[in-house]
Write an enzyme that holds these catalytic residues in place. Structure first.
Site, PDB file in Angstrom:
ATOM      1  N   ASP A 111       4.967  -5.839  -4.273  1.00 40.69           N
ATOM      2  CA  ASP A 111       5.525  -6.925  -5.075  1.00 40.69           C
ATOM      3  C   ASP A 111       6.093  -6.528  -6.426  1.00 40.69           C
ATOM      4  O   ASP A 111       6.590  -7.375  -7.170  1.00 40.69           O
ATOM      5  CB  ASP A 111       4.463  -8.026  -5.267  1.00 40.69           C
ATOM      6  CG  ASP A 111       3.171  -7.484  -5.893  1.00 40.69           C
ATOM      7  OD1 ASP A 111       3.218  -6.506  -6.671  1.00 40.69           O
ATOM      8  OD2 ASP A 111       2.097  -8.068  -5.606  1.00 40.69           O
ATOM      9  N   HIS A 126       3.099   1.467   0.277  1.00 47.23           N
ATOM     10  CA  HIS A 126       3.687   0.599   1.295  1.00 47.23           C
ATOM     11  C   HIS A 126       5.080   0.119   0.919  1.00 47.23           C
ATOM     12  O   HIS A 126       5.598  -0.833   1.506  1.00 47.23           O
ATOM     13  CB  HIS A 126       2.759  -0.594   1.581  1.00 47.23           C
ATOM     14  CG  HIS A 126       1.491  -0.180   2.269  1.00 47.23           C
ATOM     15  ND1 HIS A 126       0.359  -0.948   2.319  1.00 47.23           N
ATOM     16  CD2 HIS A 126       1.176   0.951   2.949  1.00 47.23           C
ATOM     17  CE1 HIS A 126      -0.602  -0.311   2.987  1.00 47.23           C
ATOM     18  NE2 HIS A 126      -0.130   0.852   3.374  1.00 47.23           N
TER      19      HIS A 126
END
Ligand code: NAD
Length: 271
Positions: A111, A126
């Site tokens: 994010d 990730h």
């Protein structure tokens, strides 16, 4: 939940005397930024089947057979990420970096909130939802939150019954080789990113903060274990039971957005 003063004091002292502090974070750190975690009740996996939505093969067949589910998922992503902002837990970590204590953040989150909060050395195993990666030459393009939202809106503005080819045609082309790009995030079954950097960070740290992660996604979940095996002290902060409790030297059962600011304030007082 009130964290006992002695515990704050003890952990703040461990952090203050650390010569190489590293944080390892998971979805829980962004829960207070209103990004749902994967495994908590009401999380994404309660509503979407990970084998369909989070694997490239599953996503392609879902987009071909039931594009409305993919649209619904993307709509939810758009609404969630558009409004998400760093929370006090992210800012506390940025403060620890400013103080010269925190060396790096190894995150499973996609994010970008650690960077937005001010951390400069962030290893994103990730990937990052705001980055695009060329599927041909691998070139990467970091986008702003606004660009990301615009792109998703364009995607979602295609006719409801449009197929996978229509959706793909909305993905930007690589400026270098002209191939299509895709979000630079790691789907299930794909290799993690910068894992050598994460492993080196884990092996070299003397204290690791393990924050808001269930510890079930591998190989990322091996990072705290590597730190422990290399002699680091482990501080686990999570409002519920974490799989890292068996290797943790210090455990705080609390939200990171609550616990981290209190701890960092105490570290500042000590230094
Ligand atoms: P997870 O969903 O498996 O576990 C979340 C953990 O966070 C749980 O242990 C839970 O107790 C804890 N938690 C919940 N609220 C918290 C809070 N306020 N403060 C601290 N901890 C809290 O998440 P995971 O272990 O990170 O693994 C899931 C994978 O899903 C990750 O690898 C990540 O790539 C991806 N993911 C990322 C985001 C994001 O980028 N924000 C969000 C969801 C999932």
């Amino acid at each position: 939940m009130v964290i006992p003063d002695e515990k704050i004091e003890e952990i703040a002292r461990v952090i203050a005397k650390s010569s190489n502090l590293v944080a390892f974070s998971g979805a829980g750190v962004s829960a207070e930024s209103e990004i749902p975690t994967f495994r908590d009740p009401g999380g994404l996996w309660d509503r979407y089947d990970p084998s369909q939505i989070a694997t490239t093969g599953g996503l392609s067949s879902l987009a071909a057979s039931r594009p409305n589910i993919v649209r619904q998922f993307l709509q939810e992503m758009l609404e969630t990420f558009e409004k998400a902002r760093p929370n006090p837990g992210h800012f506390a970590l940025a403060e620890l970096e400013k103080m010269g204590i925190l060396r790096s953040v190894i995150t499973q989150n996609i994010d970008n909130l650690h960077r937005e909060a001010g951390n400069s050395y962030v290893i994103e195993v990730h990937g990052n939802i705001y980055r695009l990666r060329c599927m041909g030459c691998g070139e990467k393009y970091m986008r702003s939150r606004e660009d990301f939202s615009r792109l998703l809106r364009e995607f979602l503005s295609t006719p409801e019954d449009s197929g996978l080819a229509d959706l793909i045609s909305h993905l930007p082309k690589c400026e270098k080789c002209g191939n299509i790009t895709r979000p630079d995030v790691v789907m299930f079954g794909e290799p993690v990113q910068d894992f050598d950097l994460a492993a080196t960070g884990a092996r070299n740290c003397d204290v690791m903060l393990v924050l808001g992660t269930s510890g079930v996604v591998y190989p990322a979940a091996s990072v705290p274990v590597q730190a422990k095996q290399s002699g680091a002290e482990i501080i686990d902060i999570n409002p519920t039971q974490s799989t890292f409790h068996n290797i943790a030297d210090y455990i705080i059962i609390e939200k990171t957005g609550v616990a981290l600011p209190i701890i960092v304030k105490r570290v500042k007082d000590i230094m």
